[in-house]
Structures are given as C-alpha cells and as structure tokens.
Design a protein around this motif. Sequence first.
Motif, PDB file in Angstrom:
ATOM      1  N   MET A   1       0.845  -1.160   0.000  1.00 20.51           N
ATOM      2  CA  MET A   1       0.000   0.000   0.000  1.00 20.51           C
ATOM      3  C   MET A   1       0.902   1.238   0.000  1.00 20.51           C
ATOM      4  SD  MET A   1      -2.863   1.139   2.803  1.00 20.51           S
ATOM      5  CE  MET A   1      -3.454  -0.516   2.912  1.00 20.51           C
ATOM      6  N   VAL A   2       0.585   2.164  -0.818  1.00 25.25           N
ATOM      7  CA  VAL A   2       1.354   3.397  -0.917  1.00 25.25           C
ATOM      8  C   VAL A   2       0.813   4.411   0.078  1.00 25.25           C
ATOM      9  CG1 VAL A   2       1.992   5.284  -2.457  1.00 25.25           C
ATOM     10  CG2 VAL A   2       1.826   2.970  -3.353  1.00 25.25           C
ATOM     11  N   SER A   3       1.715   5.047   0.813  1.00 27.07           N
ATOM     12  CA  SER A   3       1.313   6.074   1.765  1.00 27.07           C
ATOM     13  C   SER A   3       1.364   7.442   1.105  1.00 27.07           C
ATOM     14  CB  SER A   3       2.262   6.090   2.965  1.00 27.07           C
ATOM     15  OG  SER A   3       2.117   4.921   3.707  1.00 27.07           O
ATOM     16  N   ARG A   4       0.542   8.317   1.611  1.00 26.23           N
ATOM     17  CA  ARG A   4       0.533   9.692   1.137  1.00 26.23           C
ATOM     18  C   ARG A   4       0.516  10.586   2.365  1.00 26.23           C
ATOM     19  NH1 ARG A   4      -4.248  11.361  -2.730  1.00 26.23           N
ATOM     20  NH2 ARG A   4      -5.323  11.414  -0.754  1.00 26.23           N
ATOM     21  N   ALA A   5       1.392  11.562   2.385  1.00 25.48           N
ATOM     22  CA  ALA A   5       1.473  12.462   3.530  1.00 25.48           C
ATOM     23  C   ALA A   5       0.152  13.189   3.726  1.00 25.48           C
ATOM     24  CB  ALA A   5       2.605  13.461   3.336  1.00 25.48           C
ATOM     25  N   THR A   6      -0.311  13.178   4.957  1.00 22.97           N
ATOM     26  CA  THR A   6      -1.553  13.847   5.320  1.00 22.97           C
ATOM     27  C   THR A   6      -1.358  14.476   6.682  1.00 22.97           C
ATOM     28  OG1 THR A   6      -2.794  12.132   4.157  1.00 22.97           O
ATOM     29  CG2 THR A   6      -4.033  13.518   5.659  1.00 22.97           C
ATOM     30  N   SER A   7      -1.917  15.626   6.883  1.00 24.31           N
ATOM     31  CA  SER A   7      -1.776  16.294   8.162  1.00 24.31           C
ATOM     32  C   SER A   7      -3.154  16.599   8.720  1.00 24.31           C
ATOM     33  CB  SER A   7      -0.980  17.597   7.974  1.00 24.31           C
ATOM     34  OG  SER A   7      -0.903  18.288   9.191  1.00 24.31           O
ATOM     35  N   TYR A   8      -3.356  16.197   9.982  1.00 26.98           N
ATOM     36  CA  TYR A   8      -4.604  16.490  10.682  1.00 26.98           C
ATOM     37  C   TYR A   8      -4.273  17.040  12.061  1.00 26.98           C
ATOM     38  CZ  TYR A   8      -6.908  13.493   7.259  1.00 26.98           C
ATOM     39  OH  TYR A   8      -7.381  12.945   6.100  1.00 26.98           O
ATOM     40  N   ARG A   9      -5.118  17.900  12.537  1.00 31.44           N
ATOM     41  CA  ARG A   9      -4.998  18.364  13.910  1.00 31.44           C
ATOM     42  C   ARG A   9      -6.035  17.601  14.724  1.00 31.44           C
ATOM     43  NH1 ARG A   9      -1.647  22.567  14.201  1.00 31.44           N
ATOM     44  NH2 ARG A   9      -1.452  23.945  12.415  1.00 31.44           N
ATOM     45  N   LEU A  10      -5.589  17.053  15.840  1.00 29.74           N
ATOM     46  CA  LEU A  10      -6.481  16.307  16.719  1.00 29.74           C
ATOM     47  C   LEU A  10      -6.679  17.076  18.012  1.00 29.74           C
ATOM     48  CD1 LEU A  10      -4.974  12.716  16.343  1.00 29.74           C
ATOM     49  CD2 LEU A  10      -7.012  13.627  15.222  1.00 29.74           C
ATOM     50  N   ASP A  11      -7.857  16.957  18.558  1.00 26.34           N
ATOM     51  CA  ASP A  11      -8.141  17.500  19.875  1.00 26.34           C
ATOM     52  C   ASP A  11      -7.079  16.958  20.839  1.00 26.34           C
ATOM     53  OD1 ASP A  11     -10.334  18.628  21.857  1.00 26.34           O
ATOM     54  OD2 ASP A  11      -9.714  16.658  22.610  1.00 26.34           O
ATOM     55  N   LEU A  33      -3.690   4.807  14.298  1.00 29.30           N
ATOM     56  CA  LEU A  33      -4.628   5.703  13.632  1.00 29.30           C
ATOM     57  C   LEU A  33      -5.099   5.104  12.305  1.00 29.30           C
ATOM     58  CD1 LEU A  33      -6.054   8.422  13.855  1.00 29.30           C
ATOM     59  CD2 LEU A  33      -4.094   9.472  12.723  1.00 29.30           C
ATOM     60  N   GLU A  34      -4.179   4.549  11.538  1.00 29.24           N
ATOM     61  CA  GLU A  34      -4.566   3.913  10.267  1.00 29.24           C
ATOM     62  C   GLU A  34      -5.521   2.750  10.503  1.00 29.24           C
ATOM     63  OE1 GLU A  34      -1.165   2.801   7.951  1.00 29.24           O
ATOM     64  OE2 GLU A  34      -0.691   4.880   7.447  1.00 29.24           O
TER      65      GLU A  34
END
Length: 141
Positions: A1-11, A33-34
């Motif tokens: 599986m290819v990963s792609r950079a993603t950015s999230y802000r979590l509480d 998380l995945e």
Amino acid sequence: MVSRATSYRLDTVVKARLEQRAAAEGSTERALLERLVSEGLDMLDHPGIVYRDGPTGRRAALAVGPDIWEVISALRYTSGGDEERVAVLAEQFGLHPRHIRTAIDFAAGHRADIDEQIAENDAAARRAREIAERRADLMAS
C-alpha cells in the motif's frame, strides 16, 4: 500500500488517548490511527460489523455473532440457491438472514483477508488432528 502524507490536527484529549493506546499496544500512533480509520470505515460501510482481538490478531466479526471468516467457511460447505444457503447458515448460527448477508457482503469486499483467515484456521485444524492422531498412537502402544 502506498502512503501519502496527510496532516490532521487532533483534539488534545484525543491525541493523548491515541498516544496512550499506541504505547499500551506497543504500536506507533500512525499505525494505530490507520487501523482505527480503516476499521471505522469498514464499520460505517457495513453496519453490524465489528473488529475483535484474538489469538490470531484482529479480525472482522458480526456484532451479534461469529467472525466473518467462520460464516464464509461454513458457506463453502452449504449447497443450494443463494437464499437457501443464507437460510441454512442463519439457522446454523442462530442469526437472522440479514446478518448472514452482512457477513457475505463484507467478505466480498475483503476476499483476500477472509481467505487467509480461513486458510490459517484450516492449517491449525490439520495440526490439531495430527497431534491427536500421534497422541492416540502413543497411548495405544
């Protein structure tokens, strides 16, 4: 599986819980998380499906019953038309036919994983039979 950079802000509370759970499981936050996102999406796509921990790892199951691989394994040994097979399995597992259809629908989208779980179970059953036969031979001598 290819990963792609993603950015999230979590509480901050959610982030702390994620950190604690990952540490408790000996996992990374990213891996946890995945897994949670993947399983959550599966549960949204297939209401009635849950994930459980077990001796062979996490596996999909019906919330009201057996693991999905168990239903599909049993399906392979039933004959008749589609609805007849569903009815037989519903009776066998003590479930409503809609639960059997949920398991089948889930398995159709996760065929490789389910086939692998069935193969692992078949191999474990073979090993158990072989040990039982050797034990019986030993006791008979």
